[in-house]
Write a protein that holds these residues in place. Sequence first.
Motif, PDB file in Angstrom:
ATOM      1  N   THR A   1      11.459  -3.268   6.267  1.00  0.00           N
ATOM      2  CA  THR A   1      11.389  -4.474   5.437  1.00  0.00           C
ATOM      3  C   THR A   1      12.429  -5.498   5.875  1.00  0.00           C
ATOM      4  O   THR A   1      12.163  -6.699   5.899  1.00  0.00           O
ATOM      5  CB  THR A   1      11.565  -4.097   3.950  1.00  0.00           C
TER       6      THR A   1
ATOM      7  N   GLN B   1       6.457  -5.951   0.248  1.00  0.00           N
ATOM      8  CA  GLN B   1       6.398  -4.588  -0.293  1.00  0.00           C
ATOM      9  C   GLN B   1       6.499  -4.609  -1.815  1.00  0.00           C
ATOM     10  O   GLN B   1       5.778  -3.901  -2.497  1.00  0.00           O
ATOM     11  CB  GLN B   1       7.555  -3.781   0.305  1.00  0.00           C
TER      12      GLN B   1
ATOM     13  N   ASP C   1       3.544  -5.292   4.429  1.00  0.00           N
ATOM     14  CA  ASP C   1       4.642  -4.329   4.260  1.00  0.00           C
ATOM     15  C   ASP C   1       4.196  -3.258   3.263  1.00  0.00           C
ATOM     16  O   ASP C   1       4.115  -3.527   2.075  1.00  0.00           O
ATOM     17  CB  ASP C   1       5.891  -5.068   3.768  1.00  0.00           C
TER      18      ASP C   1
HETATM   19 MG   LIG Z   1      10.430  -1.322   3.120  1.00  0.00          MG
END
Ligand SMILES: [Mg+2]
Length: 310
Positions: free
Chosen positions: A48, A88, A162
């Motif tokens: 990330t 994410q 993500d």
């Molecule tokens: Mg991540």
Amino acid sequence: MLAMPPIISVSNLSKTYGSGFKALNNINLDIKRGEIFALLGPNGAGKTTLISIICGIANLSEGNVMVGGHDINRDYRAARSLIGLVPQELHTDSFETVWATVSFSRGLFGKPKNPAHIEKVLKDLSLWDKKDSKIITLSGGMKRRVMIAKALSHEPQILFLDEPTAGVDVELRKGMWDVVRGLQASGVTIILTTHYIQEAEEMADRIGVINKGEIILVEDKAGLMHKLGKKELKVHLQGRIDAIPASLAAYNLELSDDGHAVIYDYDTKGDRTGITSLLNDLRNAGIRISDLDTRQSSLEDIFVSLVRAP
Ligand SMILES: [Mg+2]
Ligand SMILES: Nc1ncnc2c1ncn2[C@@H]1O[C@H](COP(=O)(O)OP(=O)(O)OP(=O)(O)O)[C@@H](O)[C@H]1O
């Protein structure tokens, strides 16, 4: 012929968070135009962080990143406009409708309204019948698809996903992959992160393995399977044996729990697998064979062995 320049080029990139924690250490990575690239790594590996930097959400500490020929620091808007990001962490407790949210996202990139495009995106993601629903009323998987729709609203050339299928059921997951393949077919470059090796194995053209802030390996999927791929041959026996005969010690065979099969690991890289001589030697030892099958090691096996390597 001239090779196409990479659509994303990350050079000597390091990231140290304000806490002093070094999350990325000298990352070098080129993403080819039109590929599906999977970034695979365990929790906390830096996936990330890397995506956030490329998308201009987090600052880099050292190095540089070019997106479509634009330096993400010097030319942020031009670089960012090429990118769609599905983060994410979803922030989707909106009282807006799906249609309004997705249309609004497009506007944020300064693109003129294009209802036909928004309609296509919502239909592709099976969200058309939800277009007038408030986002807060949707299920988690639907919200995630709304996030994808938002990311696609401004017709980006590059899409970052993500952990796109976290919390998405198997059926929807397949639908999502169809959408991703369709995007690739229309020329979009896709970078996704995942913990799920099967997902990388199924979807990606190339795979990068990241661990503790370092890229340990980048390889064509097929090449990776070949390079590190071990195959397993299972020899099913007509009877059962209690132990591997001493004459077969050199093969390092493993006896199955029920004694009805022996398992032989061989290297697909080697010139000779040793299978022919193994079968001969089994016969010479008076062991009769009923069947054979082979299994290719999965990316999961490869990943585990890479991450465990000292
Ligand atoms: Mg991540
Ligand atoms: N804002 C922050 N401040 C300090 N450290 C951070 C920050 N964000 C992330 N980190 C640390 O950087 C490392 C990498 O985090 P990152 O979120 O990039 O990992 P990841 O590979 O995406 O993990 P996951 O698979 O769990 O999503 C972790 O050790 C994390 O604790």
